[in-house]
Structures are given as structure tokens and as C-alpha cells.
Design a protein around this motif. Structure first.
Motif, PDB file in Angstrom:
ATOM      1  N   UNK A  51      29.117  24.946  48.026  1.00 32.94           N
ATOM      2  CA  UNK A  51      27.826  25.421  48.477  1.00 32.94           C
ATOM      3  C   UNK A  51      26.781  24.645  47.693  1.00 32.94           C
ATOM      4  N   UNK A  52      25.834  24.134  48.427  1.00 34.49           N
ATOM      5  CA  UNK A  52      24.822  23.339  47.755  1.00 34.49           C
ATOM      6  C   UNK A  52      23.677  24.261  47.379  1.00 34.49           C
ATOM      7  N   UNK A  53      23.398  24.349  46.101  1.00 34.28           N
ATOM      8  CA  UNK A  53      22.325  25.212  45.642  1.00 34.28           C
ATOM      9  C   UNK A  53      21.014  24.767  46.236  1.00 34.28           C
ATOM     10  N   UNK A  54      19.989  25.596  46.148  1.00 39.91           N
ATOM     11  CA  UNK A  54      18.708  25.226  46.726  1.00 39.91           C
ATOM     12  C   UNK A  54      18.267  23.856  46.210  1.00 39.91           C
ATOM     13  N   UNK A  57      19.504  23.880  52.057  1.00 41.95           N
ATOM     14  CA  UNK A  57      20.920  24.083  51.736  1.00 41.95           C
ATOM     15  C   UNK A  57      21.735  23.264  52.719  1.00 41.95           C
TER      16      UNK A  57
END
Lengths: 579, 1009
Positions: free
Chosen positions: A296-299, A425
Motif C-alpha cells: 500500500x502506498x502511503x499518502x 495513493x
């Protein structure tokens, strides 16, 4: 005069004290942490283990930080502003690419993977020294899980190397600076694959499931991820580049491995995966039954990062707009009825090319006149009353605009806009269930031919995509009773669409050795002219020489970075064609 | 104290007339000796007559000063004069009162010096209202290259120094700059704080600093009080600075025409139609078809600068003092915006204060106390200097109207935040306030009671500095007027607010030196010995303080002031290296021989006053080993690395990672320095010449480790490099009084070449890409800015003109740098003969930003009330690249600049630059010798013309001197660039994002009481 004696005494005393205090430069080196400190503290050891994740590939748009991707190296897209790290691949200048900016796909990945392998080896070597953590509901340092993770990551790292370079040197222990590593030769592809599979076998005894790990650890490798990696490793091992004699047992092994994931909770994965109902938001979910492993790509900031710098049209506030899918790729999307646009019965109208295409087209591609963020995408030119060319909002000859009249929706979801949005994201999917189905179909078709289980996977994917069922035993545009060769073509096509822009196509082209048919052909775009009555005239065109790509068979493997060849003084043998 | 009072306190202020006679050591009367009274406000002075007698009215407490050129000055209380003849002793050549040379913790007569030291006295320098002192030292000293090396924005104007040459490819070899023996910034001092600047160049002096002196030392001595007179002096200067070179932007029509051409060259169509082109020419619709000239509208032709200095010096036998206070202000050259709250134009002001006190506590104890302070204030636009200048220089003339009809700022989707007007008045401004305090206290105690000639000294310095930033923050919005009359906005405007204040750069530095000196003459033998222990500590927040430690020793011996030997040795340590490998021993020896004093040279004494031959050899270290982390001998782990994200809540997990691998064997650079030279004085000391041959071999340079990436880690460095430089330097000075004309002509010249003797390079590199055997060389591109450091290029393609036809392209090796190669593109040489032009055809070149030779020459002349002095300064054998200038710009402005006019076209085939392109520009933007130009120049660095009012006139005003002067800096430049409008010294200044390099015209007055 007594005071000079006092003064002298003070001076001599000072000199004496300075001379005796030997440790003026001898100091505890500040607050830095030593290696022994790390492994004596469960919290620090856990962080050390987590740091290993920084050495795997974690994003799609990674060349030169966020300015290029493998989709642009393949036939999926071109780089609108001819980013150097992309054009060096397009022109076969792999040695130049190797020296390119971070994170290039040759030297960048080579260094990154071996850096990660060093971390994993060190963690594995010292895992036994980490003292048991104090009691807590969630253990700070879970030795069993960490070992599984390290084995998994090491297998993944070696796989990333073999898929690019073929056989590579195997580093399986901690080396010191003083050790002579220059004489370590390349192991064969088969040896490295065997090493990878061994690591996966160990990982399978150590890892757990998503449920075991809990939501806060979502994204860590699970049993399912290890099995998915195994399926992919075996698929690559069975592919033409690594299986010149087409040994069917290799395909069989690959099919079996993929099938193991598909067994779900009944199999070794101990959890069931399923296709996400919606194809369109696959890269934008916090979790999904389709995800086997994802990051998951953080903000991430919208500006100065991939979204504004790379994906978005300047007409929408983008700075570069350089992710431009080709007409070659667009033409691969079938109609909603599952028929290819080349099929006379498909209903394809070259002057309404974006009408009634299969739904994945609308999920992946931004095209002219698309309703977008409260307006229409304008990628046309027109001639005004005085005969002068007028450019529209999202297209001009400037390199910051699209070169093909397409932008990529998978990399630019509609929710991200410059006004009112500052962070974005976008997940990186290591493995998703859809790929497993395709892996199975491909391997099973090669091993035993197009049986019902092969058809079943394609049906599942095409049904999820939203293609109408239509006629036939299997339907969804799939011809009944295909030959093995026909089925191979269909699977490869399905893979190109289903996994579009997900970092697969480029390596598929290499392992299938089909560069001559896909890369060394004219790269096309679309010319769109707006007529006086508001309608559009569409003319497919061959892009300028800037965007054309070259291919030689040597490109099926990357060259070992030249500097490494030099350093090894003959121990590393270069891949053919790159000497 | 008691003794002194008994001398001076007997009978206060009894008036008397003193008569006497002055003779030399042979008892012969000396005519023309100047006699004055110490601390006298009336400037009373008399001279001895032909028989050496004099007569002067004094009070009994006065002290008389006897001064005569070539003789030692004598101070005598008036009461003692009556008793006997005054004997003045003739000084040896180079051993007079003014022939002092300051060496580390010591002073020598010039005659005694066996090392190579060049010195300039501040009184010989012109007064320039410039924020950096380096401007007045450039070209003045043999063996010292001074070159601007960064942004020339007021308050930055960074300069670099190089002593003699380069022997390390890891750094630019900045020398140690010492002010009164302590490492301090000297470029921001005021000239009037300084007495002299010396360059210590060879091992004989540098070995004193051991581990830290390898790159040479610039030794600045500040002014101290004089016991002979009280002087009040005041200087006021005003000046105007004007850019030497600045961008001349394209007008809208030229821009649009060139853009069309570039678009067609790139396979596109024309972008600007006839109507637009016409509108740009006629200016018919400045909103739809703007034609801006941002450079004209937002920069001034000249900006003001001013400087005021007041100083007071004086003293008596008990106390001597020197106090100086200066104020300097340099205005920025931006204009055009106006905010009620702040002025965003860049602006720099500085205040320097210094007081140097010498206390003669008693006959055995002397104490010196120096206190100084400096405050600098630098204001700059919040948009950033680089961003503002880029917007001004590189925004196309037709990009947007500065203001829209509705009063909003102009912008477009491409140029959303590039409006210079908005940057000046709606983007905020910051002020950096820098405060420095320096203090030095030292005490010297004579210890004749223990051993005659022995004395002890302690010396302690404490400096602090802090940087504080404050200001106003604001953002602005721009808008574009659409065809339908609506506006599309870009960005969000915010109301002006205080900026969050920031403290940074707070440092504390202390240094301690203590030791003994022993100076004694035994008949014909003279011995001077010094020993010191030193410790230094530099603290800044967020890291462990940096420490240094060393023991320095020096023994000087001379026999009959003719044969000189010096031995210097230092033992010092650096925390950069592993325990047990921390300390090094740095010895050096030097010798001098006054050959002109030998009997066999007597025949030449008619014209040769002095000939001294000297030489030195020794080892000096350098512990600054590039950018290695501190304590690089130990393996460390970072506390946290960038997080990898786990979980569904986007939370990052911190990691702990290993830093680059330690090298426990890391050691310092070892510079083996050899220097041989002579000093000569001829023709009644009117002509002096010094020359030196020098050679330095530097071993143990850090170089890359050749470890394979398989290790997964980089080893920090290994000490496997070696390089050398050699060359010569010479300085000439001619002084002559011809009637009423006082003439001084001077010059210096330095030549050096370097060579890389060992470096770790890729083993398989083709020979033409190897550095080994080449000089340490590179050209600078891009230039450093206020916030970024310079880039250095040394390998490049070799060009062979421009392709003129397709046939020529077809017959040439295939150039792989861009998709298509067409006529008008640069043609390159195929180095390896593989029929392809790619990275493998790059060649290691010797183009160098460090000149092979640098020199300066000038003169000062005074005739009656007028005086003139000037200095030309120059370099030879220096290269610059203009790739970054000609190919400047970006996709938004189509890479067009004023240089684009001279591009290749089918009708202009003899053009200096290749054809224009919007895309696929790789072939013509590659680094190659196509872009190399000569960086040689000769420059009228400074000139000053002065007029002093006649003493008779000003005496009535109760002042001793009133002088008016006009001067200038960088007024004239001769170079080899033809009509290329760039500065040879700083090619990018005034272009891209760089503040221009300035010339200064100044006007001033000097007043002395």
C-alpha cells in the motif's frame, strides 16, 4: 616578582594535564547504533527486518525516481517527453540505461537486489541471537515470521534478478569487506531457480495467513504469497527463454503450483482468494480478496511525484503528461461482445473507435472526448476560420502533452486532480489472484492443452471484466475447441489486457521472446481532428521516429552491468550479444 | 606597574626644550631623522640637521620617537634624551621595522624566513565597497588563486581559494583560513580590520598545522594599536553595481518564430500562426498576445552599495588599542514589485566591530584581548532567488500578461506560479540574521628567571555564531483569461502572515594553544624555539562536537644572520580515524642562505643588495577526506530509514539500516611538499624578485573501493589514490621615487600542472576514458547556486562540427543519442570504431576549470596630491562549457533562449549552434567539446584614483588627511569568447538561475584626524 612563577606553574600544570589526558579524541561515537546493539534489542531487530522491504521493487513508475516505467519500454506505451531512462531501453542502449539515474532497470535493480540480499542474509544469520521480547499480545519480534519473510524476500530478489539477467551469482551468507567476492561466478538459471524454490519451501513452513497477522500487518508475505511466487518462478522457468526444448514437465510444475493457490483455504495457502468484483479500482483499494500481496502506498504528494509529473494531462494541471498508451495497445482491446476489432462482425467503427469496447478499455485508457473530472478530455486539433491549427486542452505538439492522444487511467484514477487534492495513493501489486489464473491457464495449456480448466480461468476473468457472455460453450467471445496454438494466442492476449501497465508485459515479451513481433514494429498513435460540426475524425498514425523502438534477440536478457563485469576480472561472463 | 609610574609620574607636564644628536652605530651623525612625540595631538615633528642635531619642545612626560628609513626605530622618554647621543642602528636588508613576517605563533624578519610566504599589507589594497573581501585579494599574491565559486547574490558571493595547485581529486582543496591563528571566516571581515594577509605555501610553515595544513594556509593578521600615535580615521564610500552580463531575453515575435521552427524540426506543425506573429510585432493585443521583457521590468541596471568605516588607534607604553566599526550595505538589483508589508528585493547589510587591546601589565607579562562581532542581514524573496531569477530570465515573452484586465496576476496552466510581479509583491520575504561573536585572549609571560630568553604563552579563542530567519509568508494565485471571457485560476492566494521563525546554524568554537618560546642570541648564533599544544572544539547542535588536537614545535637557528635552518614538526590527531591509527607525525625542514653576504659576491654589491636561496621539504596531512561520514572507521546502523508501509491504514513502519561499510584502515592524505626558490633585492632595494619551484606528491588519497555490488554494500573509501602537482611562481615588485612621483609596479605569476598517479577506476575502462595519467581536471556545469553545489564534468564526446547533409549522416557512424539525426545536428567522433556513437565514445578530457596559470600585475603611482593604483588579474589555460547556457530552458519554453537565434538552419549552415528541437534533443545536449570555450581572461580587477587635499589647507581644519577617491571593480575584461555575451570567469552568472556577477563603480572619502 613572584607572579611569573605562579604563571609558570599554571602553564606547566595545564600542559601536564593535557598531555596526560590521552582520550581527548577517544569518545563514544555519539548516539550511533552498532550491529550488536541491533540484534540485542527485539524492537531494533524487528526494524532491521522491516528495512529489508525497502530493497524490493515497490512501485510501477520507478525509473529516474518516478519518470518512467516498463510499460513504456514495452508496446503498451511511449514516453511523451522521451525520458532518457526509457529511450535508452527503447533504442537498445542497455549499457547507457545501466548508467542512468535511479532506479534504472539494469544496474539499479542489480544493486538494489544484492543490497537486499545482504540484509536478508544478515538477518537470517543472526536471528537466533535476538532475545525473546517481553510478553505482549502482538510480539515485537516474531522470529518464525521474520525467518519466513527473509526467505520469501530473498527468493523474490533472486527471481527479480533471474527474470532480467538469467543466472546470477548466488550470495547465501554474510560476506565481509575482506572476502574476495570478485571471483564468485554466475550460477546457471536452473541453479538459481532451485535456490529460490528452496527458500520458498522454508518460507512455507514459517509464514502464516492474513488472518494470522492481522490488519496492521496486511501486506506482509503470507503462505499464499509464497505459493504465488512459486507459481510465477516456475512459469518463468518453463517459458521459451528458459525452456528451449519445451520440456512439458516444467509447464506441468508451473500449472500445479498455480493450482495450489487456487485451492484456497483447502490448500497450502490456508486462505481463499477471489477476483475483485470491480476491475477498475484494483490499484486503489486498502484490501481485496484478489490481493495476494501488495504494497500500500502511503499518502504521496500529488505534485513533484508520479501523479502530476508523469501521469496527468497538462490540461488538468499535470506537469508532463508523459504516460501515453500506444494505439498498438489500444487496438488489443476487444469489443464489449468479446470480439476483436479486426473481426468484421465485432461492430467496430473506426470513426467511433471508443464506442462499445470491452469494459477494461474504459478502466485503463483515457481517450479523446472522455468525460473526465467534470469536463471532456480534449485531444483534438482543429482548423479555425483563417486556416490555422488550434490545439485543445489536453494535446499540443509540446512534449509535455500526450504523444499518442491517450493517457493512462490505471496510473491516473479520476479522483486525483490538482484542485482540492494534494495526496495520492496507488498500490503496487506483487501478486493478485487474476495473475494466478492466467499463470495457470498458460501453463496448463502448454502442459496438456486447452482443456476446460484453461477455459474456465479465461471465462472467470472476462466475466469479471464485464464482457457479455454471448454464444458458445464457454462464451465471452472465446471460440470453442481452440487448438493449443490458438489458445496460447488468446491467453497471451488476455494477459496483455488484464495485466496491462502492471509491470508484466515487458518481462512477458522477454520470456516469450516475442520482441520482434511486438517491439520492433511501428508504434502508433491516433490523430484526432475536430470537424466544424463538432464531430471527430480519427486516423491512426505511425508516431515520429522519436517514439519508435528497436529490438534485437539479445534484449531477451539484460546485460550484466558492465562495471560489475570489469570488477570481476573475468569471473562474470556477459550475456550473449552484450559483450 | 610601580616602576612605570615612577618614570612617568614624577613631574607632570613641565615644559622643556630638548636638544640632542642622532648618530649611527659608527658614531657618525645622521641627518634627516624624523623625530616626533608619541601620542601627540599636534602632529609636531622635526628632523635632524646635517650634523645630526635637533631641537624640539616637549613636556617632561613625553616620549620621543626617532625614525629613519633603513634603521631601527627608537622610542625614548624626553627626560632621558638629554643625557647622551641617540644611536640608531642600521637594519640589515629585509630586517627593518616593517619587514615583519607573521608565521604561526611567531614573527620573523623577512631575512630570516626560509619558507615560502607571500604577504600583502592591507594598506596597499584599494577600498572597494564589496561584500566579499576576496575581491580585493584576487591576483595580488603569487601562488594563491582566488575564484568565485558560487552564487554572486549579495551575502553569498562565495569564493574559493587554491594554493599553488591541485593534488587531490576528492576535493577542491580549500586551504585553511586563519585569522590571528584561529580558523575563522575572513571574506566577511572589513578591510580595515586587517593588517596583512599571508599565504603559507610550503611544508616549512604548514607542518606546524600537521594534519590540517595540507592544502595550505591563508594567514590573516588583524591590525593592532600603535604606541607611537593616536589616529582617528573615517572612510565613507558609495558605489553602484552593475551586472557584468545578464540575459537578453527573446521578444515575443522572435520567440514565436523560433518556436515554430523548433516545432517543425520536431515533426510538428507551426504553433503560432501569422495572426499571432503579427500581433506580437504590433503589440495590438497585449493581453492575448503579450510581449513582456521581464529582465527589463524586474531588474535594475545598477544597484547601490555603501560602506562606512571608523577606526581609532593609539596607545602608550602601557596599553595599545585598535578599534574599528564598519557598516556595509549592498542593495539587490530586483525591482518592479511593491508590498506594503515588506520589501522582497534582495538586500544585504553587515556591521563589523572589532577591538584589539594589548596590555603591558608589567615588564614580564603582556596580555592581549581581542573582541569582535559581526551582524549580517540578508533579505531575499520567499519565492527563492533561483525561482525568481529563472522566472525573470526564462519565461517566454508571450507566456502571459503580467496583470490580467481584472487585476489578477497572469498565469497559464503551464506557468502557474511564474509571475515575477507576484513573486515580488505577493509571495513574502525572508531575512536571515547572522550574528557572530569572536573573542581571543592571550598572555605571554617572560621567564628569564628560569632561563634567559624563555617565555610562556597561553592563547584561548571562543567564537559563537547563530543564524535566525524570520519574515513574511504569503502565496498568490494566477489566472488565465479564457476565450469566452471567463478566468481559470491557478494556485491559491493567502493573506500575508508572519513566517515561522527558524533558528539554525548555531555553532560554537573554541580553541586553545599553550606553550613555550625560547629566543636567544649567543654571539653569532641565534636560536628560536617554539612549542605549543593545541586543542580545538567545534560544536553545533544535533551532532557530537568535532575535536582536534596537536603538538607543534619549531626550531630556528641562524649563524651571523646569513645561514638559516628551520625544523618544524607536528604530532596531531583526528577523530576521523580509528583508535591507534589516529595520530600522525608531520616533520619538515628548510634552509636559507644569504649568498649576497658572502665575500665572493662582494663584486656584485653595487646592484645586488640581497640574494637569498632557500628550500624546504616536508610532510603535511589532510584529514578532510571527502564526504565520508564521521567515524567512518566504525560500522553504524541508522536509527530509522524511510518506512515501508504495512497494513490497511497507510502507516509507515520505520526500519533500521546499515550505513556504508566502515574502513577501519582509513587514514589521512599525506602531502609531501618540496619547494625551492630565491629572494633577491636589487638596485638599492628598489627591485625585489622572488621565485619558487614547487612540487607536491600527495599519497593516500581516498578513492572508490572496487568491491562488487554482490556485497550489497559500499565500502566507504580506501586510501589507494595518489596525485601530484608541480609548477613555479614568481613575484616582482619595483619601487622608485622619481622627483615628485612615487612609483610602485608589481606583478606575480603562477603556473601549475597536476597529474593523477593512482586511482581506482573500472578495470575494463577503455584507455581513453581513464583518468590515470591525466591532470586533475573538470569543467563546471551546471554552476553552483545559492542552494546547490556545482557539477563537474570531465568525460565527454568529441565533436566534429555539424552535419550539413543527409548524405554526410549516412556516411558517418550511427549516432545513438537521439531517435533521429538530421542535418543541423552535432556530429561526433567514433572513438572505438564500432560504427556507433554512444556512451562508449566519451573521452576523458583535460579541460579544466582550474587554470594552468594565474597572474596579476598592477601599479600604484602618486604625484603630489594625486594617487592612482590599479590591478589587472587573469588566468590562462582554463576552460568553461556553455552547454548549460545554450541548451538552457525546459519543455515549457521550448528550450529557447537568446542563443537560439544563432542556430543551424539550412540557410545558416555556418551557425555556431545546432538546429532547434522541442523533443528528442539527446544528440545535441550531450556533453561534448562542442560546447567548450576558453575561460582565459585578463581583467582590470580594480582601480582607484585618489586626491588628497594639501596638508597646509587641512591643517587649519585640525585634520591630518582628507582624501577623495573614485574606484571600481571588474571594470574591464579581455577574453577569448568573441561576441559571446557571458562572463569568462562565471559563465552562468546572469543566466539560468544565477545572480549576475557585478562590476562596481565607487566614490569615497577618507578622513584622518
Amino acid at each position: 616578582m613572584k607572579n611569573y612563577k605562579i604563571f609558570t606553574a599554571i602553564l606547566l600544570l595545564t600542559l601536564f594535564s593535557i598531555s596526560c589526558k590521552k582520550d581527548y579524541l577517544e569518545r563514544t561515537p555519539g548516539v550511533a547504533i552498532s550491529e550488536d546493539d541491533i540484534f540485542a534489542d527485539p524492537a531494533l531487530a524487528a526494524r532491521f527486518a522491516d528495512n529489508a522491504y525497502n530493497y524490493v521493487i515497490t512501485k510501477y513508475v520507478r525509473f529516474n525516481d518516478h519518470r518512467g516505467c516498463t510499460a513504456q519500454a514495452s508496446d503498451e506505451a511511449v514516453s511523451g517527453n522521451s525520458e532518457g531512462s526509457v529511450t535508452s531501453l527503447n533504442r537498445g542502449l542497455y549499457h547507457d540505461h545501466s548508467n542512468g539515474p535511479s532506479l534504472n532497470d539494469i544496474y539499479g535493480v542489480w544493486k538494489l537486489m544484492y543490497a537486499g540480499i545482504a540484509v536478508q542474509n544478515k538477518m537470517l544469520a543472526r536471528i537466533g541471537e535476538v532475545p525473546p521480547p517481553p510478553n505482549a499480545s502482538v510480539p515485537i519480534f516474531d522470529a518464525k515470521r521474520v525467518e519466513g519473510e527473509m526467505r520469501f524476500l530473498r527468493a523474490l530478489s533472486y527471481f527479480e534478478l533471474t527474470k532480467r539477467f538469467g543466472g546470477v551469482p548466488i550470495i547465501d551468507k554474510v560476506y565481509a569487506v575482506t572476502d574476495d567476492m570478485n571471483s564468485i561466478p554466475r550460477s546457471s538459471f536452473a541453479q538459481v531457480t532451485e535456490f529460490i524454490l528452496k527458500d520458498i519451501e522454508v518460507a512455507l513452513t514459517k509464514l502464516g495467513t492474513d488472518a494470522d497477522y492481522g490488519a496492521s500487518n496486511y501486506g506482509r508475505p503470507t503462505l499464499g504469497a509464497a505459493l504465488a511466487l512459486k507459481a510465477r518462478v516456475l512459469l518463468y522457468a518453463a517459458s521459451p527463454i528458459n525452456n528451449p526444448n519445451n520440456d512439458k514437465t516444467k509447464w506441468q510444475a508451473a500449472a500445479t503450483a498455480a493450482a495450489e493457490v487456487m485451492k484456497g483455504a483447502d490448500g497450502l495457502a490456508k486462505q481463499t482468494y477471489a477476483l475483485q468484483a470491480t476491475y477498475g479500482d484494483l490499484l486503489n483499494l486498502p484490501n481485496s480478496t484478489e490481493y495476494i500481496m501488495m504494497r500500500i502506498k502511503g499518502p504521496t504528494p500529488l505534485a513533484g511525484e508520479m501523479m502530476q509529473d508523469f501521469s496527468m494531462s497538462p490540461g488538468s494541471g499535470g506537469a508532463q503528461g508523459q504516460m501515453n498508451p500506444t494505439q498498438n495497445h489500444v487496438d488489443m482491446y476487444e469489443m464489449a461482445n468479446g470480439k476483436a476489432i479486426t473481426d468484421p462482425t465485432s461492430g467496430y467503427d473506426p470513426q467511433k473507435p471508443y464506442l462499445n469496447r470491452e469494459p477494461r478499455f474504459y478502466n485503463n485508457i483515457i481517450y479523446n472526448d472522455l468525460a473526465w473530472q467534470g469536463r471532456k478530455i480534449e485531444m483534438w486539433t482543429t482548423t479555425d476560420a483563417t486556416g490555422k491549427t488550434v490545439y485543445s486542452k489536453d494535446y499540443s505538439t509540446t512534449i509535455t502533452y500526450t504523444a499518442t492522444r491517450y493517457y493512462c487511467k490505471k496510473y491516473w484514477p479520476e479522483v486525483y486532480r490538482t484542485v482540492g487534492g494534494s495526496t495520492t495513493l496507488l498500490n503496487y501489486l506483487y501478486f493478485r489472484y487474476g495473475e494466478i489464473l492466467l499463470n495457470y491457464a498458460e501453463a496448463q495449456n502448454e502442459a496438456v492443452g486447452p482443456d476446460a480448466s484453461v477455459y474456465a480461468q479465461l471465462v472467470a476473468l472476462r466475466k469479471r471484466a464485464g464482457i457479455s457472455q454471448g454464444a458458445g460453450t464457454y462464451g465471452y467471445g472465446l471460440k470453442d475447441n481452440m487448438t493449443q496454438d490458438e489458445m496460447r494466442t488468446v491467453i497471451r492476449h488476455e494477459r496483455a489486457i488484464e495485466l496491462a501497465f502492471e509491470d508484466h508485459r515487458w518481462y512477458d515479451i522477454m520470456r516469450w521472446k516475442i520482441g520482434a513481433q511486438t517491439i520492433a514494429i511501428p508504434m502508433k498513435g491516433m490523430d484526432v481532428v475536430k470537424n466544424a460540426n463538432g464531430s471527430f475524425t480519427y486516423t491512426p498514425i505511425v508516431l515520429s521516429s522519436t517514439f519508435q523502438k528497436s529490438w534485437t534477440e539479445a534484449q531477451n536478457l539484460y546485460p550484466i552491468p558492465r562495471a560489475e563485469i570489469y570488477k570481476s576480472k573475468g569471473a562474470l561472463i556477459q550475456n550473449p550479444g552484450w559483450e | 606597574m610601580a616602576g612605570m609610574l615612577s618614570v612617568y609620574g614624577q613631574k607632570p607636564d613641565e615644559r622643556l626644550t630638548v636638544t640632542g644628536k642622532v648618530v649611527d652605530q659608527d658614531k657618525k651623525p645622521l641627518p634627516g631623522v624624523a623625530i616626533s612625540i608619541q601620542e601627540d595631538k599636534t602632529n609636531k615633528a622635526v628632523s635632524t640637521g646635517t650634523d645630526g642635531t635637533f631641537s624640539i619642545e616637549v613636556t617632561s612626560s613625553d616620549v620621543l620617537v626617532f625614525k629613519f628609513v633603513g634603521y631601527g626605530t627608537i622610542l625614548k622618554p624626553a627626560a632621558e634624551v638629554i643625557k647622551a647621543d641617540i644611536i640608531l642602528t642600521r637594519s640589515l636588508v629585509d630586517a627593518g621595522d616593517d619587514d615583519l613576517v607573521y608565521i604561526p605563533f611567531g614573527v620573523r624578519k623577512r631575512r630570516e624566513v626560509t619558507a615560502t610566504i607571500s604577504t600583502i599589507r592591507a594598506e596597499d589594497l584599494p577600498q572597494i565597497p564589496s561584500s566579499s573581501l576576496t575581491n580585493v585579494f584576487t591576483g595580488r599574491l603569487a601562488g594563491l588563486a582566488v575564484y568565485p565559486s558560487g552564487s554572486q547574490q549579495p551575502g553569498y558571493d562565495a569564493s574559493s581559494f587554491l594554493v599553488r595547485g591541485r593534488s587531490s581529486y576528492n576535493s577542491n582543496q580549500e586551504p585553511l583560513v586563519l585569522v590571528d591563528g584561529i580558523e575563522r571566516d575572513f571574506t566577511s571581515m572589513d578591510l580595515n580590520e586587517i593588517e596583512s594577509v599571508s599565504v603559507l605555501k610550503d611544508a616549512a610553515t604548514l607542518a606546524w598545522y600537521g594534519m590540517y595544513g595540507g592544502n595550505g594556509v591563508i594567514y590573516v593578521k588583524t591590525r593592532r594599536g600603535s604606541a607611537t600615535s593616536t589616529k582617528v580615521s573615517f572612510d565613507a564610500q558609495a558605489g553602484l553595481q552593475a551586472p557584468l552580463q545578464i540575459t537578453a531575453p527573446l521578444d515575443a515575435y522572435s520567440y514565436a518564430t523560433l518556436y515554430n521552427e523548433a516545432s517543425i524540426n520536431s515533426g510538428g506543425t507551426t504553433v503560432y500562426n501569422q495572426e499571432a506573429l503579427q500581433a506580437y510585432q504590433t503589440g495590438s493585443d497585449p493581453i492575448k498576445y503579450p510581449n513582456n521583457n521581464f529582465v527589463r521590468d524586474f531588474t535594475k541596471r545598477v544597484a547601490p552599495t555603501q560602506r562606512y568605516v571608523a577606526s581609532v588607534t593609539g596607545g602608550n607604553a602601557f596599553i595599545k588599542y585598535y578599534t574599528v566599526l564598519s557598516a556595509y550595505q549592498q542593495g539587490g538589483f530586483y525591482k518592479g514589485g511593491n508590498s506594503e508589508t515588506y520589501d522582497a528585493n534582495t538586500d544585504f547589510s553587515r556591521y563589523n566591530l572589532r577591538t584589539n587591546l594589548d596590555l603591558h601589565v608589567n615588564k614580564n607579562l603582556d596580555v592581549a584581548l581581542d573582541i569582535g562581532g559581526r551582524i549580517t542581514n540578508l533579505t531575499f524573496p520567499n519565492a527563492g532567488t533561483g525561482a525568481f531569477l529563472t522566472a525573470v530570465y526564462a519565461t517566454p515573452a508571450n507566456a502571459f500578461p503580467i496583470l490580467n484586465p481584472n487585476g489578477s496576476y497572469g498565469g497559464t496552466s503551464v506557468y502557474q506560479q511564474s509571475n515575477p510581479l507576484a513573486m515580488m509583491q505577493s509571495r513574502g520575504a525572508s531575512t536571515d540574521l547572522m550574528r557572530n561573536m569572536i573573542a581571543t585572549i592571550s598572555a605571554r609571560q617572560k621567564m628569564d628567571g628560569i632561563l634567559k630568553g624563555l617565555s610562556g604563552e597561553v592563547f584561548y579563542a571562543y567564537d559563537i555564531a547563530g543564524l535566525y530567519r524570520s519574515g513574511f509568508a504569503e502565496t498568490y494565485a494566477t489566472a488565465v483569461l479564457n476565450a469566452d471571457g471567463t478566468y481559470s485560476p491557478f494556485g491559491t492566494a493567502s493573506k500575508v502572515n508572519y513566517q515561522g521563525n527558524v533558528f539554525s546554524g548555531n555553532v560554537k568554537k573554541s580553541e586553545f594553544w599553550a606553550g613555550l618560546d625560547y629566543n636567544r642570541t649567543f654571539g653569532k648564533h641565534d636560536i628560536k624555539f617554539s612549542t605549543r599544544v593545541s586543542r580545538a572544539n567545534l560544536s553545533s547542535f544535533g551532532s557530537l562536537d568535532v575535536r582536534r588536537e596537536g603538538w607543534s614545535n619549531r626550531l630556528s637557528y641562524n649563524f651571523i644572520q646569513r645561514y638559516f635552518v628551520d625544523v618544524t614538526a607536528n604530532y596531531s590527531g583526528s577523530e576521523n580515524f580509528a583508535p591507534g591509527k589516529r595520530y600522525g607525525f608531520f616533520p619538515a625542514a628548510s634552509a636559507g642562505w644569504i649568498i649576497s653576504d658572502e665575500n665572493f659576491m662582494k663584486g656584485s654589491s653595487s646592484f645586488l643588495d640581497l640574494l637569498k636561496i632557500r628550500g624546504s621539504y616536508g610532510l603535511v596531512g589532510n584529514d578532510a577526506i571527502g564526504s565520508a561520514r564521521r567515524f567512518a572507521f566504525n560500522d553504524f546502523y541508522s536509527r530509522s530509514t524511510t518506512g515501508y508501509n504495512f497494513g490497511t491504514a497507510f502507516t509507515g513502519a520505520t526500519g533500521t539500516g546499515q550505513l556504508a561499510l566502515a574502513n577501519p584502515d582509513l587514514t589521512w592524505e599525506k602531502a609531501y611538499k618540496t619547494s625551492v626558490g630565491f629572494d633577491a633585492r636589487l638596485f638599492k632595494q628598489s627591485l625585489s624578485i622572488s621565485a619558487d619551484y614547487f612540487y607536491e606528491d600527495r599519497k593516500d588519497l581516498t578513492t572508490a573501493s572496487l568491491l562488487p555490488s554482490l556485497l550489497g554494500q559500499n565500502l566507504i573509501y580506501v586510501n589507494e589514490g595518489e596525485a601530484e602537482y608541480k609548477g613555479f611562481e614568481t613575484g616582482v615588485n619595483y619601487n622608485k621615487k622619481i622627483g615628485a612621483v612615487n612609483l610602485n609596479v608589481f606583478g606575480n605569476f603562477t603556473y601549475n600542472v597536476s597529474k593523477i598517479l593512482a586511482i581506482n577506476e573500472g578495470a575494463g575502462l577503455p584507455s581513453y576514458q581513464k583518468q590515470l595519467g591525466h591532470p586533475i581536471s573538470s569543467v563546471i556545469s551546471p554552476a553552483a547556486t545559492a542552494t546547490t553545489s556545482a557539477g563537474y564534468i570531465s568525460t565527454m564526446l568529441i565533436s566534429n562540427g555539424i552535419f550539413q547533409s543527409q548524405a554526410e549522416i549516412d556516411a558517418s557512424p550511427k549516432q545513438m543519442l537521439s531517435g533521429a539525426v538530421k542535418p543541423g545536428d552535432i556530429k561526433y567522433v567514433d572513438q572505438n570504431g564500432d560504427g556507433l556513437i554512444n556512451d562508449l565514445d566519451r573521452v576523458r578530457t583535460d579541460f579544466n576549470f582550474v587554470p594552468k596559470a594565474f597572474f596579476g600585475f598592477g601599479a600604484s603611482v602618486s604625484v603630489k596630491n594625486f594617487d592612482l593604483n590599479f590591478l589587472f588579474q587573469g588566468t590562462s589555460g582554463r576552460s568553461i562549457t556553455i552547454q548549460n547556457l545554450v541548451n538552457s530552458g525546459n519543455a515549457n519554453n521550448g528550450y529557447l533562449s537568446q542563443f537560439s537565434v544563432d542556430r543551424w538552419t539550412p540557410s545558416n549552415t555556418n551557425a555556431p549552434y545546432p538546429r532547434l528541437l522541442l523533443t528528442d534533443r539527446g544528440n545535441n545536449t550531450a556533453n561534448s567539446d562542442f560546447w567548450i570555450r576558453s575561460g582565459d581572461y585578463i581583467r582590470l580587477k580594480n582601480v582607484e584614483l585618489g586626491y588628497s587635499l594639501s596638508p597646509a589647507f587641512i591643517k587649519r581644519l585640525k585634520i591630518s588627511q582628507l582624501r577623495f577617491y573614485v574606484g571600481g571593480l571588474n571594470l574591464l575584461t579581455f577574453d577569448k569568447l568573441g561576441d559571446l555575451p557571458i562572463d569568462p570567469e562565471l559563465p552562468e552568472s546572469g543566466y539560468n538561475a544565477s545572480y549576475p556577477y557585478m562590476k562596481i563603480y565607487s566614490l569615497g572619502l577618507n578622513l584622518k584626524f
